[in-house]
Design an enzyme around this catalytic site. Structure first.
Site, PDB file in Angstrom:
ATOM      1  CE  LYS A  41      -2.644  -1.484   3.398  1.00  0.00           C
ATOM      2  NZ  LYS A  41      -2.311  -2.925   3.347  1.00  0.00           N
TER       3      LYS A  41
ATOM      4  CE1 TYR B  33       1.032  -0.483   6.090  1.00  0.00           C
ATOM      5  CE2 TYR B  33       1.455  -0.542   3.733  1.00  0.00           C
ATOM      6  CZ  TYR B  33       0.956  -1.141   4.869  1.00  0.00           C
ATOM      7  OH  TYR B  33       0.404  -2.388   4.787  1.00  0.00           O
TER       8      TYR B  33
END
Length: 357
Positions: A115, A148
């Site tokens: 991702k 992230y």
């Protein structure tokens, strides 16, 4: 024996964390496994029960532990990406803040994933331009909110403050054995295949034509574990981000039939449209309960074994996805794992552990 490596695996009950803990123990690390609800099935892993969102609780739990190596393998799913960012950056920040005064940390390894390149869940492989594939470690961040990135930034900040080295690891779909995991493609497919076998249903491909026909790769949890330990103990490998996959590539249109053959069921490939697994399995709770009772299985709750929503995200992507592993290959990381074997190893273990018939 001074200078003993003391590892703290954060999220030790997950696929990545549990496989990593076993690898660290086999390489002689004193290994602590932190989770909210530890279940100690790994020999020589020292369980630590702690809540990363509760500083007082965390301070108490880690009072007598001074880890040299931290492996961050956990996250919490929230309703929006903004919430994901708020909560998941706090998990990393709280842990590193609590341990900061001990000055024991030499290296922090953070596990994220693709991702990083494909966008967060709510914009996953959709918004704007799709990335060039294979995805490369030097690709810039997307102009989208992404937890992230927030987790990476917490590690970078603490690293500057406390002087430890870091590594970031970006696996593709992780294949491995762990129960009650949010994102487990191997056990999800094993449960789906077991239901097909028991009910005479066909093993229908749930994803997109691009994923069916295109080239893919995946990451065996044991490969990821090896790379994590390698990067955290190899001087030249510090302060770098790494993609990590098995090292082979495949097409699902080939692998799907091989997986079906293992269960002795009939495979059906892509036909005109995506057929989400979540929809295919939405009425299977009761069926699974009956199967579990009939074969005396350990887990009657389908939702503890399978995460169809996540398998749909992976297999429904509108592009073929594979990873370039230049960073670690250049530095001498040469581990390799056959992907068909990755899946079958998990199926065999699920069967041996009486999780599937």
């Amino acid at each position: 024996m001074e200078n003993k490596n003391i590892a703290l695996v954060v999220g030790a009950t997950g696929i990545t964390g549990s496989n990593l803990a076993q690898e660290l123990i086999s390489q002689g690390f004193i290994t602590y496994g932190l989770s909210r609800t530890p279940h100690n099935t790994i020999e020589n892993l020292i369980p630590v029960k702690a809540d990363l969102l509760d500083i007082q609780n965390l301070e108490k739990a880690l009072e007598n532990i001074s880890p040299t190596h931290i492996y961050f393998t956990t996250w919490m799913r929230n309703d929006t990406e903004d919430e994901n960012i708020r909560v998941n950056s706090a998990l990393v920040r709280n842990l590193l803040d609590v341990l900061s005064p001990k000055k024991s940390i030499q290296h922090v390894a953070l596990v994220t994933g693709l991702k990083h390149y494909l966008g967060p869940f709510e914009a996953y492989a959709k918004e704007g331009k799709l990335p060039e594939t294979p995805v490369r470690e030097e690709h810039p961040r997307l102009p989208l909110p992404n937890f992230y990135y927030a987790q990476e930034d917490e590690v970078y900040k603490a690293s500057e403050r406390d002087g430890f080295t870091w590594s970031v690891h970006r696996p593709h779909t992780v294949v491995g054995y762990a129960i009650g995991n949010l994102m487990n493609i191997a056990s999800t497919l094993a449960v789906y295949a077991s239901i097909c076998k028991e009910t005479g249903r066909k093993f229908i491909w749930p994803g997109s034509s691009e994923q069916w026909n295109g080239i893919s790769d995946v990451t065996d949890a044991r490969m990821l574990a090896k790379q994590l330990v390698w990067a955290s103990t190899t001087e030249s490998a510090k302060n770098t981000a790494y993609n990590i996959t098995n090292g082979d590539v495949f097409r699902w249109k080939w692998l799907w039939k091989r997986l079906a053959d293992w269960f002795e069921i009939e495979a059906v490939g892509f036909e005109n449209e995506i057929k989400p697994l979540e929809k295919e399995m939405e009425n299977d709770l009761e069926i699974w309960k009956q199967i579990a009772q009939k074969y005396n299985l350990k887990e009657e709750n389908l939702n503890r074994l399978s995460s169809a929503w996540h398998t749909d995200l992976d297999l429904g992507r509108p592009l073929e996805v594979m990873c370039d592993m230049t960073n670690s290959r250049n530095l001498g990381f040469s581990e390799y794992q056959n992907t068909e074997r990755s899946f079958i190893d998990v199926f065999e273990k699920l069967k041996a552990e009486k999780m599937i018939p």
